[in-house]
Design an enzyme around this catalytic site. Structure first.
Site, PDB file in Angstrom:
ATOM      1  CE1 TYR A 296      11.987  -2.672  11.028  1.00 28.72           C
ATOM      2  CE2 TYR A 296      14.311  -2.093  11.072  1.00 28.72           C
ATOM      3  CZ  TYR A 296      13.139  -2.283  10.371  1.00 28.72           C
ATOM      4  OH  TYR A 296      13.125  -2.105   9.007  1.00 28.72           O
TER       5      TYR A 296
ATOM      6  CB  SER B 264      -0.934   0.006   1.217  1.00 24.95           C
ATOM      7  OG  SER B 264      -0.179  -0.023   2.417  1.00 24.95           O
ATOM      8  NE  ARG B 265       1.203   2.972   4.929  1.00 24.14           N
ATOM      9  CZ  ARG B 265       1.991   2.912   6.001  1.00 24.14           C
ATOM     10  NH1 ARG B 265       2.984   3.758   6.142  1.00 24.14           N
ATOM     11  NH2 ARG B 265       1.777   2.004   6.933  1.00 24.14           N
TER      12      ARG B 265
ATOM     13  NE  ARG C 173      -2.028  -2.574   9.398  1.00 25.98           N
ATOM     14  CZ  ARG C 173      -1.094  -2.451  10.320  1.00 25.98           C
ATOM     15  NH1 ARG C 173      -1.225  -3.039  11.477  1.00 25.98           N
ATOM     16  NH2 ARG C 173      -0.012  -1.726  10.073  1.00 25.98           N
TER      17      ARG C 173
HETATM   18  P1  NDP Z   1       6.018   1.781   5.368  1.00 30.49           P
HETATM   19  O1  NDP Z   1       5.720   2.082   6.793  1.00 30.49           O
HETATM   20  O2  NDP Z   1       6.058   2.895   4.382  1.00 30.49           O
HETATM   21  O3  NDP Z   1       4.975   0.669   4.815  1.00 30.49           O
HETATM   22  C1  NDP Z   1       4.782  -0.498   5.556  1.00 30.49           C
HETATM   23  C2  NDP Z   1       3.851  -1.425   4.820  1.00 30.49           C
HETATM   24  O4  NDP Z   1       3.679  -2.610   5.604  1.00 30.49           O
HETATM   25  C3  NDP Z   1       2.473  -0.842   4.600  1.00 30.49           C
HETATM   26  O5  NDP Z   1       1.967  -1.316   3.368  1.00 30.49           O
HETATM   27  C4  NDP Z   1       1.676  -1.433   5.747  1.00 30.49           C
HETATM   28  O6  NDP Z   1       0.281  -1.543   5.511  1.00 30.49           O
HETATM   29  C5  NDP Z   1       2.284  -2.823   5.827  1.00 30.49           C
HETATM   30  N1  NDP Z   1       2.059  -3.449   7.118  1.00 30.49           N
HETATM   31  C6  NDP Z   1       2.584  -3.108   8.318  1.00 30.49           C
HETATM   32  N2  NDP Z   1       2.125  -3.916   9.286  1.00 30.49           N
HETATM   33  C7  NDP Z   1       1.277  -4.802   8.683  1.00 30.49           C
HETATM   34  C8  NDP Z   1       0.477  -5.880   9.149  1.00 30.49           C
HETATM   35  N3  NDP Z   1       0.447  -6.234  10.429  1.00 30.49           N
HETATM   36  N4  NDP Z   1      -0.253  -6.561   8.239  1.00 30.49           N
HETATM   37  C9  NDP Z   1      -0.250  -6.221   6.943  1.00 30.49           C
HETATM   38  N5  NDP Z   1       0.483  -5.203   6.445  1.00 30.49           N
HETATM   39  C10 NDP Z   1       1.227  -4.503   7.305  1.00 30.49           C
HETATM   40  O7  NDP Z   1       7.401   0.979   5.397  1.00 30.49           O
HETATM   41  P2  NDP Z   1       8.601   0.903   4.344  1.00 30.49           P
HETATM   42  O8  NDP Z   1       8.063   0.904   2.964  1.00 30.49           O
HETATM   43  O9  NDP Z   1       9.612   1.893   4.737  1.00 30.49           O
HETATM   44  O10 NDP Z   1       9.210  -0.539   4.701  1.00 30.49           O
HETATM   45  C11 NDP Z   1       8.881  -1.708   3.959  1.00 30.49           C
HETATM   46  C12 NDP Z   1       9.750  -2.841   4.469  1.00 30.49           C
HETATM   47  O11 NDP Z   1      11.127  -2.499   4.298  1.00 30.49           O
HETATM   48  C13 NDP Z   1       9.559  -3.146   5.951  1.00 30.49           C
HETATM   49  O12 NDP Z   1       9.639  -4.529   6.167  1.00 30.49           O
HETATM   50  C14 NDP Z   1      10.730  -2.429   6.598  1.00 30.49           C
HETATM   51  O13 NDP Z   1      11.082  -3.006   7.813  1.00 30.49           O
HETATM   52  C15 NDP Z   1      11.800  -2.627   5.533  1.00 30.49           C
HETATM   53  N6  NDP Z   1      12.873  -1.645   5.627  1.00 30.49           N
HETATM   54  C16 NDP Z   1      12.621  -0.295   5.515  1.00 30.49           C
HETATM   55  C17 NDP Z   1      13.662   0.616   5.638  1.00 30.49           C
HETATM   56  C18 NDP Z   1      13.455   2.090   5.527  1.00 30.49           C
HETATM   57  O14 NDP Z   1      14.437   2.838   5.759  1.00 30.49           O
HETATM   58  N7  NDP Z   1      12.285   2.595   5.148  1.00 30.49           N
HETATM   59  C19 NDP Z   1      15.028   0.173   5.927  1.00 30.49           C
HETATM   60  C20 NDP Z   1      15.183  -1.256   6.044  1.00 30.49           C
HETATM   61  C21 NDP Z   1      14.132  -2.117   5.900  1.00 30.49           C
HETATM   62  P3  NDP Z   1      -0.743  -0.377   5.984  1.00 30.49           P
HETATM   63  O15 NDP Z   1      -0.653   0.712   4.945  1.00 30.49           O
HETATM   64  O16 NDP Z   1      -2.042  -1.069   6.009  1.00 30.49           O
HETATM   65  O17 NDP Z   1      -0.271   0.069   7.338  1.00 30.49           O
END
Ligand code: NDP
Length: 242
Positions: free
Chosen positions: A150, A13-14, A36
């Protein structure tokens, strides 16, 4: 004529997941865009990619099982899975609540089991090559102040990825992790500004990465050309120490 590949992207989604879904659709894949719960953001990426929406909480084992078994029954197992859904609940260990520990572990690490357990056997039964890419983090490799929960979840994902890679190698299903550094998304926009500046100083390229930088690495691991690469962790961090 090559068959169009179907790839599930969780957390589409994001942020990074959205960029991955968009990139894969541009490359010609059929994308299952997961979030989610139903949202405008999810509908928008579905219409941009022409993908189908799947919604469930990755921390809810039963919900994952029901949704994914239904998906497989109707449409078969996908070629690939990208586990991108994840969250943070930062703070020093001395003040960390039970809830902050549990939510992060249940979502980030529990999500690996909850999503892959229903999918892996049907993927094997396709008797065809497949791909699994797991979003870990440089924090899972080197740790990060204020992210004990984390970093533990992301380090756990590396162990899980490497083990599953061994189990699936003979089936021609590769399993790799991508470990991003600091990427500009909603997740990092809410970081403590002092911690953000400290990390920035450690990045040799002196900039945060973009979601598209990570999407490119994921697309590579999903590509036909990466068929002999498995059990690896690819960092995408502008030179940030791993
Ligand atoms: P965002 O916070 O922008 O997006 C997170 C996404 O995960 C959203 O689509 C959210 O859905 C979904 N999500 C979170 N919890 C759940 C759940 N319980 N069930 C279903 N969906 C869920 O994060 P990023 O794009 O920054 O990160 C994406 C991945 O990359 C993550 O795993 C993060 O740990 C990893 N990462 C990110 C880094 C960064 O600097 N940004 C660095 C290293 C790793 P919803 O919109 O419904 O909340």
């Amino acid at each position: 004529m090559s068959v169009r590949r179907t790839i599930l992207v969780t957390g589409a989604s994001r942020g990074i997941g959205r960029a991955i879904a968009s990139r894969l659709a541009t490359d010609g894949d059929h994308v299952l865009v997961h979030g989610r719960a139903p949202s405008e953001a999810l509908s928008s990426i579905a219409s941009e990619t022409g993908g189908r929406v799947l919604t469930f909480d990755v921390a809810d084992r039963e919900a994952c099982r029901t949704a994914l078994e239904g998906e497989i029954e109707s449409h078969g197992a996908p070629y690939g899975v990208v586990l991108c859904a994840g969250l943070t609940a930062d703070g020093p260990l001395v003040g960390m609540s039970d809830r902050d520990w549990d939510t992060v572990l249940d979502t980030n690490l529990g999500g690996f089991f909850n999503v892959l357990r229903p999918l892996v056997l049907p993927m094997i039964q396709r008797r065809a090559p497949g791909r699994i890419v797991v979003l870990s983090s440089i924090a899972g490799l080197v740790g990060n102040r204020g992210q004990v929960n984390y970093a533990a979840s992301k380090a756990g994902l590396i162990g899980a990825t490497k083990s599953l890679a061994l189990e699936l190698a003979s089936r021609r299903i590769t399993v790799n992790a991508v470990a991003p550094g600091l990427i500009a998304t909603d997740m990092t926009s809410t970081m403590d500004p002092i911690a953000h500046d400290e990390i920035m100083k450690l990045i040799p390229m002196r900039r945060a990465g973009l979601p598209a930088d990570v999407a490119h690495a994921v697309a590579f691991l999903l590509s036909d050309g990466a068929s002999y690469i498995t059990r690896e962790v690819l960092t995408v961090g502008g030179g940030l120490g791993s």
